[in-house]
Design a protein around this motif. Sequence first.
Motif, PDB file in Angstrom:
ATOM      1  N   HIS A 128      36.900  46.744  50.331  1.00 38.53           N
ATOM      2  CA  HIS A 128      37.417  45.314  50.515  1.00 38.53           C
ATOM      3  C   HIS A 128      38.589  45.394  51.721  1.00 38.53           C
ATOM      4  N   GLU A 129      38.404  46.434  52.571  1.00 42.66           N
ATOM      5  CA  GLU A 129      39.503  46.424  53.824  1.00 42.66           C
ATOM      6  C   GLU A 129      38.887  46.173  55.026  1.00 42.66           C
ATOM      7  N   TYR A 185      28.355  50.709  45.900  1.00 41.29           N
ATOM      8  CA  TYR A 185      28.879  51.726  44.956  1.00 41.29           C
ATOM      9  C   TYR A 185      28.521  52.932  44.880  1.00 41.29           C
ATOM     10  N   PRO A 220      37.441  55.667  47.200  1.00 40.61           N
ATOM     11  CA  PRO A 220      37.631  54.497  46.050  1.00 40.61           C
ATOM     12  C   PRO A 220      36.999  53.322  46.325  1.00 40.61           C
ATOM     13  N   TYR A 221      36.679  52.324  45.384  1.00 40.01           N
ATOM     14  CA  TYR A 221      35.922  51.259  45.380  1.00 40.01           C
ATOM     15  C   TYR A 221      36.732  50.302  46.457  1.00 40.01           C
ATOM     16  N   GLU A 222      38.143  50.346  46.270  1.00 39.64           N
ATOM     17  CA  GLU A 222      39.138  49.443  46.957  1.00 39.64           C
ATOM     18  C   GLU A 222      38.833  49.531  48.407  1.00 39.64           C
ATOM     19  N   LYS A 223      38.490  50.350  48.925  1.00 36.51           N
ATOM     20  CA  LYS A 223      38.119  50.541  50.368  1.00 36.51           C
ATOM     21  C   LYS A 223      36.903  49.500  50.753  1.00 36.51           C
TER      22      LYS A 223
END
Length: 80
Positions: free
Chosen positions: A79-80, A65, A74-77
């Motif tokens: 999990h890519e 983080y 963004p934190y969502e990246k």
Amino acid sequence: MQPPKKQQIKKEGEQTMKKRYARLRGLLQAYGYDRPATAELLGISEGCLSRKMNAVAQWKSDEMYRIMDAIHQPYEKLHE
């Protein structure tokens, strides 16, 4: 046909992680974070950072983080 051996699966997983970390390394460099600066940002040694970037040691969630905040992603990246 025989199923893949555990060692082969582990090696393939490590290669995937190394590719992911190569992308991260590129983003860090684009934002001006070289190895010493990144290690300082995380409060770890350069050796420890190297082990994490080479998929030898695991990342802590707070480290991930902190990096995402530093490179304005963004934190969502994660999990890519």
